[in-house]
Design an enzyme around this catalytic site. Structure first.
Site, short mmCIF file in Angstrom:
data_model
loop_
_atom_site.label_atom_id
_atom_site.label_comp_id
_atom_site.label_asym_id
_atom_site.label_seq_id
_atom_site.Cartn_x
_atom_site.Cartn_y
_atom_site.Cartn_z
N GLU A 179 108.66 14.55 42.08
CA GLU A 179 107.45 13.74 42.23
C GLU A 179 106.89 13.18 40.92
O GLU A 179 105.77 13.53 40.52
CB GLU A 179 106.36 14.54 42.93
CG GLU A 179 106.69 14.89 44.36
CD GLU A 179 105.48 15.40 45.15
OE1 GLU A 179 104.44 15.70 44.53
OE2 GLU A 179 105.58 15.50 46.37
N GLU A 377 110.45 18.36 50.85
CA GLU A 377 109.25 19.17 51.10
C GLU A 377 108.55 18.62 52.32
O GLU A 377 108.49 17.40 52.52
CB GLU A 377 108.23 19.07 49.94
CG GLU A 377 108.59 19.82 48.69
CD GLU A 377 107.55 19.64 47.59
OE1 GLU A 377 106.37 19.36 47.89
OE2 GLU A 377 107.93 19.77 46.41
C1 PNW Z 1 103.70 18.35 46.29
N1 PNW Z 1 100.22 13.12 47.63
O1 PNW Z 1 102.59 17.73 45.71
C2 PNW Z 1 104.34 19.18 45.20
O2 PNW Z 1 105.69 18.87 44.97
C3 PNW Z 1 104.17 20.66 45.38
O3 PNW Z 1 104.29 21.29 44.14
C4 PNW Z 1 102.81 20.93 46.05
O4 PNW Z 1 102.52 22.30 46.08
C5 PNW Z 1 102.90 20.37 47.45
O5 PNW Z 1 103.25 18.99 47.44
C6 PNW Z 1 101.61 20.53 48.26
O6 PNW Z 1 100.55 19.83 47.69
C7 PNW Z 1 102.02 16.60 46.26
O7 PNW Z 1 99.22 12.67 47.05
C8 PNW Z 1 100.90 16.12 45.64
O8 PNW Z 1 100.67 12.53 48.62
C9 PNW Z 1 100.30 14.96 46.08
C10 PNW Z 1 100.84 14.27 47.17
C11 PNW Z 1 101.95 14.76 47.79
C12 PNW Z 1 102.54 15.92 47.34
#
Ligand code: PNW
Length: 474
Positions: A179, A377
Site C-alpha cells: 500500500e 487483505e
Molecule cells: C491496510 N484506506 O491499511 C494495511 O495494509 C494494514 O496494515 C491495516 O492494518 C489494514 O489495512 C486495516 O486498516 C489500509 O484508506 C489503510 O482505504 C487505509 C485504507 C485501506 C487500508
C-alpha cells in the site's frame, strides 16, 4: 425522456457453488503490527517507533513495543494457523530487524527469526507469502532522507538481496511494497502516519517516484537471486468505486472513476499500477499535476526510471475494505452518492460495508492490467472481547466476510482470474495511528498476558477453507 426506454440493467453473473479447487486461502499480518520485541535482539528503530512517541499521534499514545508479541509466540501462532487449516500466510519482514541501520551491518539474530518462521510454516504445510516493506522504514534511513533520497532504491535493493539469499529457498511469493498509497499519502503528505510529514505535492511525488523505483529494483533483485521459482507481485490499497445502481451509465461512470486519478493525492489505483505494470504514469495524473511535478519529470532520466519501475509482475494484489458509490450525475459527469441513513459501517474508520467492491474492482483491474489477482487483505474491525464463557463470539466478522467472499465468487464465476484471498488479519494487532483500538484478528489477543483465543470466525474460516467456500454460497 418520453419515448426513450431506459437501458436494461447490467446483468451480474450468478453465484457459483464453491471456489475453484486451486483457490489459495490465507491470512495476513505485518511485522510492526504483530511482532513486538521492538528493542530486542538487535532490532533497530523504525519510523513508527519515532512517530508513536510523538504525543497525540497514536490513539492513547500507544506503542507496540510488545503488541501481540508474535516474536516470542512464533511456534504457537503457526500451530494456530495449522489448526485453522490455513494453506498460506502473508507476513512482512522488518527491515530494521535485519539491518538495524537500514544499510550495512546485518543483525543475524533478526534474520534468524524469519528463518525459524519459514521452517515452522513449511513444517505445517503453509505457504509463506512475504512482504518486504509494510511501512516500517529504518529510522536511520529517514535521517538520510528516506524516500526523498534517490539512493533509497539501492538501499532497498541491498536489503532485498540479503533477505532473498537467506529466505528465497522457502518463500512462495513476494510483494516488495504494501500500500504505497497509504505510507506515502498518509505518511508524507497528510502527516497522519509515520513519519508524520506534511510535504508539498512536488516533494511527495518525488518520494512516490522513489518508492516505485524501490519496487522495481526489488523485483530485479528477486528475479536474479531467488533460489526457487517464485511469484512476484504487489499489494495495493484498493481505492474502490462501485456503481450506485446497475444502470449501464452508472456502471460506466464507476469504472471510469475506479481507473482515474485525482490531482494532488496519492490515493488512486492507476498512479501506482500503471507505473508498475504498464511502465508509465497515467496521462490524467501528469496533466492534472503538470504545474507541480518534480523537476526530474522533465528530464530524460524519467524514461529510464520507468523502465526500471515497470518490471514484469506475476500478479496484482489488492487490499479490499470499503468503497464509494458512484452514479452518472445530472450534468452527465460522475458523482459520488452519499450512503443512506443508517448504512452499515465497520468499527474502524467508519468504513461502509460494500461487498460489491469484491466483484467490480478485480474485474476492472483485470480488464486494464490482464494480470492474475489476489485479494491480499480483506477484513473488518469489530469491538471483540472474550466473553464470560471464555470464548470470543464475532458473528459480524463472519457475516461481513461471507458477504465479501460471495461477491468475489461472482467475479470468479465471470472468469476474472482471482487466484486467492488473504484475510486481514490472522491475529489482533496494532492498528497504526488507531493503536490497539481496533481488532481485526481471527484470533483474539490479550496484550497483557499474550493469551490467544481463536474467535468463532477462526472456526468458520476453517470450515470455509475445508469446504472450498461451499458454506459461503449455501
Ligand atoms: C491496510 N484506506 O491499511 C494495511 O495494509 C494494514 O496494515 C491495516 O492494518 C489494514 O489495512 C486495516 O486498516 C489500509 O484508506 C489503510 O482505504 C487505509 C485504507 C485501506 C487500508
Amino acid at each position: 425522456m418520453p419515448g426513450q426506454a431506459a437501458a436494461a440493467a447490467v446483468k451480474l453473473p450468478t453465484l457459483p457453488r464453491a471456489f475453484p479447487d486451486d483457490f489459495l486461502w490465507g491470512a495476513a499480518t505485518a511485522a510492526y503490527q504483530v511482532e513486538g520485541a521492538a528493542a530486542e535482539e538487535g532490532r533497530g528503530p523504525c519510523i513508527w517507533d519515532m512517530f508513536c512517541r510523538r504525543p497525540g499521534k497514536v490513539w492513547h499514545d500507544q506503542c507496540p513495543d510488545r503488541s501481540a508479541d508474535h516474536y516470542h509466540h512464533l511456534k504457537e501462532d503457526v500451530a494456530l494457523m495449522k489448526a485453522m487449516g490455513l494453506p498460506a500466510y502473508r507476513f512482512s519482514i522488518s527491515w530494521s530487524r535485519v539491518l538495524p541501520e537500514g544499510t550495512g551491518a546485518v543483525n543475524t539474530k533478526g534474520l534468524d527469526f524469519y528463518d525459524r518462521l519459514l521452517d515452522e510454516l513449511l513444517a505445517a504445510k503453509i505457504q509463506p507469502w512475504a512482504t518486504l516493506y509494510h511501512w516500517d522504514l529504518p529510522l536511520a534511513l529517514y535521517h538520510r532522507g528516506g524516500f526523498m533520497n534517490r539512493d533509497v532504491a539501492e538501499w532497498f535493493g541491498d536489503y532485498t538481496r540479503l533477505v532473498a539469499r537467506k529466505l528465497s529457498d522457502r518463500v512462495t511469493a513476494w510483494m516488495p511494497l504494501n500500500e504505497p498509497q497509504v505510507f506515502i499519502g498518509s505518511g508524507m503528505q497528510l502527516g497522519r502516519h509515520a513519519p508524520g510529514d506534511q510535504l508539498r505535492f512536488t516533494e511527495v511525488m518525488l518520494a512516490a517516484h522513489n518508492t516505485m523505483r524501490c519496487h522495481g529494483r526489488a523485483v530485479q533483485v528477486l528475479r536474479a537471486e531467488a533460489k526457487q521459482k517464485t511469484s512476484i507481485g504487489t499489494a495495493q490499497a484498493g481505492v474502490n468505486r462501485i456503481p450506485a445502481t446497475l444502470a449501464p451509465e452508472d456502471v460506466k461512470m464507476a469504472r471510469e472513476r475506479a481507473l482515474a486519478t485525482d490531482p494532488d493525492t496519492m490515493y488512486s489505483n492507476t498512479l501506482w499500477l500503471d507505473a508498475m505494470v504498464l511502465g508509465q504514469y497515467p496521462a490524467d495524473y501528469l496533466k492534472g499535476n503538470a504545474h507541480q511535478l518534480p523537476a526530474l519529470f522533465a528530464t530524460s532520466a524519467l524514461a529510464d526510471d520507468l523502465k526500471q519501475i515497470g518490471q514484469p509482475l506475476d500478479f496484482i494484489g489488492v487490499n479490499q475494505y470499503q468503497a464509494d458509490r458512484v452514479r452518472r450525475g445530472k450534468d452527465g459527469k460522475a458523482e459520488t452518492v452519499p450512503w443512506p441513513d443508517g448504512f452499515p459501517i465497520t468499527a474502524s474508520f467508519e468504513w461502509a460495508v460494500a461487498p460489491e467492491t469484491m466483484y467490480w474492482m478485480p474485474k476492472w483491474l483485470y480488464e486494464r492490467y490482464k494480470k492474475p489477482l489476489y485479494i491480499t487483505e480483506n477484513g473488518i474491525s469489530v469491538r471483540d472481547w472474550v466473553g464470560l464463557d471464555g470464548r470470543c463470539h464475532d458473528p459480524t466478522r463472519i457475516d461481513f466476510t461471507t458477504r465479501y467472499l460471495r461477491e468475489l465468487g461472482r467475479a470468479i464465476a465471470e472468469g476474472v482470474p482471482v487466484r486467492g484471498y488473504f484475510h486481514w488479519s490472522m491475529l489482533d494487532n496494532f492498528e497504526w495511528a488507531e493503536g490497539f483500538k481496533h481488532r481485526f484478528g481471527l484470533i483474539h489477543v490479550d496484550y497483557q498476558t499474550g493469551k490467544r483465543t481463536p474467535k468463532d470466525s477462526a472456526e468458520w474460516y476453517r470450515e470455509t477453507i475445508a469446504s472450498k467456500g461451499r458454506n459461503i454460497f449455501s
